[in-house]
Scaffold this motif. Structure first.
Motif: not given
Length: 273
Positions: A97-102, A130-132, A135-136
């Motif tokens: 579910g992380a929407q922002n990555l570094l 694997g969206s189903a 949590r993403s």
């Protein structure tokens, strides 16, 4: 049921307070403890963003998940620094579910493109589907997640070497790179100036990276725990700055308490374990 995801860090930077050159840089805190409770305390501080670190901190997938859940109710944008530019690791962190990555240690446009591909679904990238199960997409409760995934994810890369500074313009120009973060600590080591983040040559190299990234039209950030250095980087064009870390604040504050209340003779007799 249809759910909405929060805006990304890319969106937060685009909506910075102020206008144009007068926009206020976003101030953030490095969260290294691995504790969801500490992350939540920081999330309510009033700062703009936090970096949950997996590279130099005791963070694994489970602790990152707990911290993302703990801070979700607060108006602070979490960014997760993955430990390495690895397609499987990036997929797993995104699925949490992380929407922002570094992504750390990016020293070439080729490495930047690899990070972008890892964060995107085919045919534009190599992210596993694997969206189903994840949590993403809130277990497929976010309508159109697969087709709109790029809008829900922002990707930043970290320049930390002399080679990265030299390639900063090319790195920033890679499609899908939403911004560049400069790391003076490793950069100073790369320059043979280990531990001298404020050395004039290191500061000058950071400045060169700033100029190249900004010329490419991308936001640039940096970490600087010294307030004077942080403000100098903000004046030099940084759009986002890490101005402290949870563990550093605890260490320095507890030392200040000891200096106030523990006699020097007792303090010097202590053994470090």
């Amino acid at each position: 049921m249809s759910l909405r995801l929060t805006p990304t860090f890319r969106d937060a930077l685009a909506a910075q307070p102020g206008r144009g050159a007068a926009a206020r840089p976003l101030a953030g805190i490095w969260v290294c403890s691995g504790s969801p409770l500490v992350a939540e305390i920081c999330a309510g501080s009033g700062l703009d963003w936090m970096l949950i670190d997996m590279e130099h901190s005791p963070n694994g997938l489970e602790s990152v998940l707990g911290q993302l859940q703990a801070v979700a109710a607060y108006p602070m944008t979490p960014v997760v620094r993955v430990p390495t530019n690895d397609v499987v690791t990036i997929m797993q962190v995104l699925d949490l579910g992380a929407q922002n990555l570094l992504v750390p240690m990016v020293s070439s446009a080729e490495e930047a493109r690899a990070a972008v591909e890892a964060a995107r679904y085919p045919p534009r990238g190599r992210r596993g589907v694997g969206s189903a199960l994840a949590r993403s997409a809130r277990w497929n409760r976010v309508d159109g997640y697969l087709t709109d995934a790029d809008a829900h994810v922002s990707l930043f890369v970290q320049i930390e070497t002399t080679e990265g500074v030299d390639a900063a313009a090319e790195i920033a120009a890679v499609d899908g790179v939403d911004g560049v973060f400069v790391g003076p600590s490793d950069l100073s080591a790369s320059m043979g100036l280990l531990g001298q983040q404020s050395h004039p040559e290191v500061v000058a190299a950071v400045g060169r990276a700033f100029e190249a990234v900004r010329a490419a039209g991308k936001p640039v950030g940096v970490n600087a725990f010294d307030p004077a250095v942080a403000r100098s980087y903000m004046d030099a064009g940084a759009s986002f700055v890490l101005v402290g870390a949870d563990v550093a604040l605890l260490a320095r504050s507890s030392e200040a308490l000891a200096a106030t209340f523990v006699p020097a003779a007792d303090e010097s007799a202590r053994t470090s374990y």
